[in-house]
Design a protein around this motif. Sequence first.
Motif, PDB file in Angstrom:
ATOM      1  N   SER A 137       0.586  -1.282   0.166  1.00  0.00           N
ATOM      2  CA  SER A 137      -0.283   0.105   0.316  1.00  0.00           C
ATOM      3  C   SER A 137       0.863   1.405   0.662  1.00  0.00           C
ATOM      4  N   ASN A 138       2.255   1.041   0.442  1.00  0.00           N
ATOM      5  CA  ASN A 138       3.038   2.460   0.431  1.00  0.00           C
ATOM      6  C   ASN A 138       4.128   2.530  -0.642  1.00  0.00           C
ATOM      7  N   VAL A 139       3.676   1.533  -1.780  1.00  0.00           N
ATOM      8  CA  VAL A 139       4.860   1.594  -2.764  1.00  0.00           C
ATOM      9  C   VAL A 139       5.587   0.867  -2.274  1.00  0.00           C
ATOM     10  N   GLY A 140       5.860  -0.347  -1.547  1.00  0.00           N
ATOM     11  CA  GLY A 140       6.851  -1.349  -1.316  1.00  0.00           C
ATOM     12  C   GLY A 140       7.588  -1.196  -0.091  1.00  0.00           C
ATOM     13  N   VAL A 141       7.605   0.833  -0.098  1.00  0.00           N
ATOM     14  CA  VAL A 141       8.812   1.238   0.767  1.00  0.00           C
ATOM     15  C   VAL A 141       8.329   0.707   1.757  1.00  0.00           C
ATOM     16  N   PRO A 142       9.351   0.135   2.968  1.00  0.00           N
ATOM     17  CA  PRO A 142       9.096   0.104   4.696  1.00  0.00           C
ATOM     18  C   PRO A 142       8.806   1.541   5.805  1.00  0.00           C
ATOM     19  N   GLU A 143       7.586   0.997   6.523  1.00  0.00           N
ATOM     20  CA  GLU A 143       7.618   2.310   7.560  1.00  0.00           C
ATOM     21  C   GLU A 143       8.130   2.594   8.341  1.00  0.00           C
ATOM     22  N   ALA A 144       8.679   3.363   9.165  1.00  0.00           N
ATOM     23  CA  ALA A 144       9.365   3.616  10.370  1.00  0.00           C
ATOM     24  C   ALA A 144       8.236   3.345  11.650  1.00  0.00           C
ATOM     25  N   LYS A 145       9.471   2.706  12.696  1.00  0.00           N
ATOM     26  CA  LYS A 145       8.610   2.204  13.941  1.00  0.00           C
ATOM     27  C   LYS A 145       9.567   1.930  14.865  1.00  0.00           C
ATOM     28  N   MET A 146       9.248   1.672  15.736  1.00  0.00           N
ATOM     29  CA  MET A 146      10.427   1.969  17.884  1.00  0.00           C
ATOM     30  C   MET A 146      10.737   0.638  17.512  1.00  0.00           C
ATOM     31  N   PRO A 147      12.318   0.805  17.319  1.00  0.00           N
ATOM     32  CA  PRO A 147      13.302  -0.757  17.338  1.00  0.00           C
ATOM     33  C   PRO A 147      12.468  -1.206  18.723  1.00  0.00           C
ATOM     34  N   GLN A 148      12.793  -2.602  18.754  1.00  0.00           N
ATOM     35  CA  GLN A 148      12.035  -3.711  20.062  1.00  0.00           C
ATOM     36  C   GLN A 148      14.028  -3.872  19.999  1.00  0.00           C
ATOM     37  N   ALA A 149      14.248  -4.741  21.680  1.00  0.00           N
ATOM     38  CA  ALA A 149      15.000  -5.544  21.925  1.00  0.00           C
ATOM     39  C   ALA A 149      14.852  -6.270  23.181  1.00  0.00           C
ATOM     40  N   ALA A 150      14.826  -7.507  23.467  1.00  0.00           N
ATOM     41  CA  ALA A 150      14.391  -7.857  24.715  1.00  0.00           C
ATOM     42  C   ALA A 150      15.629  -8.845  24.959  1.00  0.00           C
ATOM     43  N   VAL A 151      16.252  -9.351  26.596  1.00  0.00           N
ATOM     44  CA  VAL A 151      17.226  -9.694  26.413  1.00  0.00           C
ATOM     45  C   VAL A 151      16.439 -11.132  26.681  1.00  0.00           C
ATOM     46  N   LEU A 152      16.383 -12.191  26.600  1.00  0.00           N
ATOM     47  CA  LEU A 152      15.457 -13.178  27.210  1.00  0.00           C
ATOM     48  C   LEU A 152      16.679 -13.771  28.440  1.00  0.00           C
ATOM     49  N   ALA A 153      15.331 -14.215  29.463  1.00  0.00           N
ATOM     50  CA  ALA A 153      16.778 -14.645  31.416  1.00  0.00           C
ATOM     51  C   ALA A 153      16.751 -15.726  31.007  1.00  0.00           C
ATOM     52  N   PRO A 154      17.955 -15.740  31.816  1.00  0.00           N
ATOM     53  CA  PRO A 154      18.511 -17.238  31.667  1.00  0.00           C
ATOM     54  C   PRO A 154      17.426 -17.727  32.849  1.00  0.00           C
ATOM     55  N   VAL A 155      17.309 -19.276  32.676  1.00  0.00           N
ATOM     56  CA  VAL A 155      16.294 -19.903  33.251  1.00  0.00           C
ATOM     57  C   VAL A 155      17.916 -21.105  34.259  1.00  0.00           C
ATOM     58  N   LEU A 156      17.217 -21.556  34.629  1.00  0.00           N
ATOM     59  CA  LEU A 156      18.368 -22.804  36.185  1.00  0.00           C
ATOM     60  C   LEU A 156      17.172 -23.394  36.808  1.00  0.00           C
ATOM     61  N   ARG A 157      17.266 -24.812  36.499  1.00  0.00           N
ATOM     62  CA  ARG A 157      16.315 -25.627  37.440  1.00  0.00           C
ATOM     63  C   ARG A 157      16.825 -27.141  37.675  1.00  0.00           C
ATOM     64  N   THR A 158      17.004 -27.105  39.359  1.00  0.00           N
ATOM     65  CA  THR A 158      17.949 -28.465  39.852  1.00  0.00           C
ATOM     66  C   THR A 158      16.764 -29.113  41.438  1.00  0.00           C
TER      67      THR A 158
END
Length: 170
Positions: A137-158
């Motif tokens: 719909s925008n002639v194939g041009v991407p639109e700007a948006k807020m960047p996203q970043a997430a750190v996946l937390a470590p998991v420990l089970r014992t």
Amino acid sequence: MKPITRGTLAVVVTSVAAAVGAAAPAAASGTVPVTVPLGGVSRSLGAEVPTLGAEVPLLKPGVPDGPRYVTGRLVPDRVLPQLPVRSGLPGLHTRAPLPHLLDDGFDHLDVDSPTGGLRALTPGLSVDAPLTAPDGSNVGVPEAKMPQAAVLAPVLRTVADGNVGTGPGL
């Protein structure tokens, strides 16, 4: 081949075979037994000394989940995947003499903490680009948006387990 060379080669091959044969049971069980030799101390001091032993676990890395491609995102999910690791908690086996204060007898104190299973996941990272996917719909041009970043937390089970007990005799 000279006899000295043959003898040296035979010793090397025998030593390698013995080392491989000794390492195979430890790798199969997942732990390496470690004993502390205190027999010489007992004989030299003429006294009862504790017996100490431990089990050191071996780390077994697993196969990480690769990046997941999600529609609508330019960068795959979980760019840096989490690595699963299986191992065990170190085990401890101790038996110490407890002397009687008023007579010559001995009792003992046992501390036993067997190895326990340990499962862990290392931290991971998930990011998304500051652009949307190309849109018709925008002639194939991407639109700007807020960047996203997430750190996946470590998991420990014992589950840790242990026993402490006393009893008569050594």
